[in-house]
Each structure stands twice: as structure tokens, then as C-alpha cells.
Design an enzyme around this catalytic site. Structure first.
Site, short mmCIF file in Angstrom:
data_model
loop_
_atom_site.label_atom_id
_atom_site.label_comp_id
_atom_site.label_asym_id
_atom_site.label_seq_id
_atom_site.Cartn_x
_atom_site.Cartn_y
_atom_site.Cartn_z
CB SER A 16 -0.98 1.62 0.53
OG SER A 16 -0.93 0.23 0.82
CE LYS A 17 -0.47 6.50 6.65
NZ LYS A 17 0.93 6.80 6.94
NE ARG A 18 -1.33 -3.72 0.27
CZ ARG A 18 -1.83 -2.90 -0.63
NH1 ARG A 18 -2.52 -1.84 -0.22
NH2 ARG A 18 -1.66 -3.11 -1.92
#
Length: 502
Positions: A263-265
Site C-alpha cells: 500500500s501507499k505506506r
């Protein structure tokens, strides 16, 4: 059998890089088998529909080097909202390739399923469905439609608002025969009577994908294994319509380094982000091809040309466990590809990053290109991302802040002595011909003997005065890349500051 595979993005945003990895698998398999790779736009989610993402998706695929053999026509793309779609239009014999243009086919299929006893009309309100879910949740039951409209004494009229649901058998099992994971069995009683056609006449994904894959003669459905739980519903529709099943191939998901779903994290997640950060498409393609697949046990080679990947890719040797997206490995691989570029090719790849940082005009003046080629050659071995060039060469083409005074006075010298040292270097650099690394180096080294200073005192102070950087690419090449005029001007400014402080 002619291999036909597809990528069917929904234009509700940019595709996740995990999905693009699956696209790479599809494309490699099609090319290896002399088959076709089809691009289909699934735009039936009208609430989240973003037509502006269609060219973004297509541009991303093309940047990555993924071409499609069949896809939306010019007319279909124009109707989707693209003003000029000529660069994206392909067409083909199995169109339309945009779902919103195939609505009659979905309605006909839904009605056929009703006629065959495999579907029924349902007029349950959202409020009633919410109450059913709440009751099931409170009782700890499986959350699914309670089949209220399935066997009504008087069926729901086609003239009133309704949806059409799949009539799943209440007994028995449905087996997904998967070429990667083997057989996966599902109890029919736990399979929901999924909505096939919504009240607005648009299909749900479950109906549309089966109708599309059948009519487009898709031979292999290669997708992430998070979709496997929905596959029994598709199989039931195929069987109800009397259509031949495609071969299912569910590939592992892509996780981040922490073992959680990417994910974007974890960093960039779309093609556009990877492109903007300075990854080469050939490096990203190579990296994605090895996410969940390897060319063989004990194989140490990791950098492959596209032709080698097409030749060696084996869809049926894809792993069943999740793949790990390692940015460290991608950055290493990107650096390998950067170092393999010719000087001219590297400049062309770096130019957009220089221009975006306002370091180089757009268009680039032809007379500036020799300096760009020199700068590129100086940093090529150091770059992991193309965007790194701004940090490594920004001082060559942009303005610099005045260096800290303590950096202009090396240990063992006074401000006055340092000014005199830089003045001698300035006079030399203003006259030396030609102004290139080879011609500059020896006279500067000889100057240290004449002045009675060490090489470190002269060259270290010179570096700070001209670049305001502690570390740079090789100094003599750096001076040549900065250019005589700017080097002399920066030395004049440093000398003036030292004289004022003396």
C-alpha cells in the site's frame, strides 16, 4: 488453442502496481505463446467512474512497454470522454471493448439465465437488506442475501424496479480448477445469490466479466488470488449458459517488506508515481516479472532483457505464496539499467527531471547538450533513480547559496591566505584552454606546489567555493560541467567574502 488474455481495468483511479505485476504476467504469457493481449475498459461502476484515468492507464502501459493487440476503438474512446484518442485506439474483431457499450449483451444474458432457471428478479429494498445483514451479524451467521425473492409464489414483475440475482444451487460443491493453486472447493450453500444486473440496467462485475470473456474468447484468466473466492459464481454462470470455461490461473498477491499487503505506506503504488520518481520502464518491467516467478531453482541471474523474459517465462511455475515488493532490490536493479545506458540515451532520460527542476530550459538549447552529457557521465555510476540527478548536479546548472565561511578557510590558513589561494586558482581557470577535466587537473595540482599549500587545502576549498557541497562527482569534471563563466563568478564571490573577513 489460441492463447488470449486480457487486462480489464476499471477507470476509477490508477491501477495498483500489484495489478500491473499481473498485467506483466498476462503479457509475457501471450507473447510467449504467440497469442493476443486484449485491453478492455470496465466502466460499469458509474458512481466512481473517472474517464480522465483512461489515458493515464493507457499511457502507463505504453511507458512500461506493454502493447495491446485488441482494445477500444477511436469512437468508443471518444464517447468515453477522450477528446483526442487516436494515439490509444486499436479496435479489433471482438469489440466493443468498453463495457458501457455492451449493455444489451448483459441484459440478454441475464434474461437468458432467468429463462434457464439460473437467475431471478429481486425487489428487496436497501432498508430490508440492511436489516437482514444486521440480524445475521447479531446471530453470528454468514453474511449473505437471505434469498427472500428466490421462490416467491408470485415472482417479482419485470415492470417494477428490481435487480437480477444468480440462483446458486443450495446443495453440492463448486470446484475451481486452478492451474497454479490446484483444485479449490467451495460449498454452494455458502455462495451468495449475487446480483448480476442492477436496477439501472448496468451489470455487476460478476456477470459482465463472464459475458465479456466468453465473447472475446479469453482462453486464460490470469489474476490475483484475492479473486479466487468469487470464481465459483463465474463458473456457475458459464455452466448455466452452456459456455466453455477459460483456464483459471490465480497468482499470488504482492506484499510490502513488512508482510502486509502493498500500500501507499510502503511507497509508490502506481505506474505514474514510479515514472515520476525516476524508474526506468525496462527496470520496473524486469523487477515485476520476478515478483512471484523465477526462471528456475538455483538461477542467479536477475537482470533479463525483455526477449529473455518472453522466452523463459513459465506461467505454471508461478509461486503460490505472496511475493515481497522490495524497494531496495528495485532501486538496485534500476541502477544497473541506468549504468547500461549510453551517454546520449541517459541524457534523454534525465532531461525531463532537469527541466522539471527548472535547471534546464524546455526546449533544451543544443549548445547546452555537451555540458549535460558531461554531467550525466559524471553521475551515471551514482544514480539509483533518474530523479537523483537533481541532487547530484543541481549546483552545476542552478544557483548556489554562499558556502559557510568556515568551509572557505581550510585548516592551517587564514582568510587572507585562502583568498589569495582561490585568486590564483581563479586566474588559472579563467585562462586555461580548453576548459575540460584533463586540461584543468594538472595545472591545479601544480599550483599547490607554487603556493605552498596542500592538495586538500586547494581542491577542498575550491570545491566548497564553486559547489557549496561537501561531496560532488570528480572535481575536475564537475568544474568543466559547471562551465568557465560560472566557475569564475563563484570564485569571485567567495574571494570577495574572504577579503571582507580578513
Amino acid at each position: 488453442m489460441t492463447v488470449r488474455v486480457r487486462f480489464a481495468p476499471s477507470p476509477t483511479g490508477e491501477p495498483h502496481i500489484g495489478n500491473i505485476r499481473t498485467v506483466v504476467f498476462n503479457w509475457l504469457f501471450a507473447r510467449q505463446q504467440d497469442g493476443q493481449f486484449i485491453l478492455r475498459i470496465e466502466d460499469t461502476d458509474r458512481e466512481r467512474y473517472q474517464p480522465e484515468t483512461i489515458p493515464v492507464i493507457m499511457d502507463g502501459l505504453r511507458w512500461l512497454g506493454v502493447s495491446w493487440d485488441e482494445g477500444p476503438s477511436l469512437e468508443a474512446l471518444n464517447r468515453s470522454g477522450l477528446e483526442d484518442a487516436r494515439d490509444y485506439a486499436v479496435g479489433g474483431l471482438h469489440g466493443p471493448y468498453v463495457q458501457s457499450e455492451r449493455l444489451d449483451m448483459y441484459r440478454d444474458a441475464a434474461e437468458a439465465l432467468i429463462d434457464r432457471g439460473w437467475a431471478y428478479r429481486c425487489n428487496c429494498t436497501p432498508e430490508r437488506l440492511a436489516r437482514v445483514r444486521e440480524r445475521q451479524r447479531a446471530a453470528g451467521e454468514h453474511i449473505m442475501y437471505d434469498r427472500h425473492c428466490r421462490d416467491l409464489p408470485v415472482p417479482v414483475s419485470p415492470d417494477e424496479p428490481h435487480v437480477i440475482r444468480l440462483k446458486v444451487p443450495l446443495e453440492g460443491e463448486t470446484v475451481v480448477q486452478d492451474s497454479i493453486r490446484g483444485d479449490v472447493t467451495f460449498d454452494n450453500e455458502l455462495i451468495d445469490d449475487q446480483i448480476l444486473l442492477k436496477s439501472d440496467g448496468f451489470p455487476t462485475y460478476h456477470l459482465a466479466v463472464v459475458v465479456d470473456d466468453h465473447h472475446m474468447e479469453i482462453s486464460h484468466v490470469i489474476r490475483g488470488d484475492d479473486w479466487i473466492s468469487s470464481t465459483p459464481k463465474r463458473i456457475l454462470i458459464y455452466r448455466a449458459m452452456g459456455w466453455e470455461l477459460p483456464t483459471y490461473c490465480h497468482v499470488p498477491l504482492v506484499n510490502g517488506p513488512d508482510g502486509q499487503k502493498l500500500s501507499k505506506r510502503h511507497g509508490a503504488t502506481s505506474i505514474t508515481e514510479f515514472q515520476d520518481q525516476g524508474y526506468l520502464p525496462e527496470a520496473l518491467f524486469n523487477f515485476l516479472a520476478l515478483l512471484g516467478w523465477s526462471p528456475g531453482e538455483g538461477e542467479e541471474q536477475e537482470v533479463f532483457s525483455r526477449e529473455e523474459l518472453i522466452e523463459r517465462f513459465d506461467l505454471f511455475r508461478v509461486n503460490t505464496s505472496p511475493a515481497t515488493f522490495s524497494y531496495d532490490k528495485l532501486n538496485w536493479m534500476n541502477g544497473v539499467y541506468i549504468r547500461d545506458l549510453s551517454e546520449e540515451a541517459l541524457v534523454e532520460r534525465l532531461l525531463p527531471f532537469w527541466q522539471r527542476a527548472a535547471l534546464v530550459p524546455d526546449p533544451c538549447p543544443e549548445e547546452m547538450r555537451p555540458r549535460l552529457r558531461l554531467a550525466a557521465s559524471l553521475v551515471q555510476e551514482r544514480l539509483k533513480l533518474l530523479s537523483d540527478v537533481v541532487e547530484w548536479t543541481g549546483f552545476m546548472f542552478g544557483e548556489i547559496d554562499p558556502p559557510p565561511m568556515e568551509r572557505l578557510v581550510p585548516k592551517g590558513l587564514t582568510a587572507e591566505e585562502s583568498a589569495a589561494m582561490l585568486q590564483a586558482a581563479r586566474n588559472l581557470l579563467a585562462e586555461v584552454e580548453p576548459f575540460d577535466a584533463e586540461t584543468i587537473e594538472q595545472p591545479l595540482r601544480d599550483l599547490t606546489d607554487e603556493l605552498g599549500v596542500s592538495v586538500g587545502q586547494l581542491l577542498g576549498t575550491l570545491r566548497w567555493a564553486v559547489t557549496n557541497q561537501k561531496a560532488t562527482p570528480p572535481l575536475f569534471g564537475t568544474l568543466a560541467a559547471i562551465g568557465r563563466e560560472r566557475v569564475v563568478a563563484r570564485l569571485d564571490a567567495a574571494i570577495e567574502r574572504l577579503e571582507e573577513a580578513a
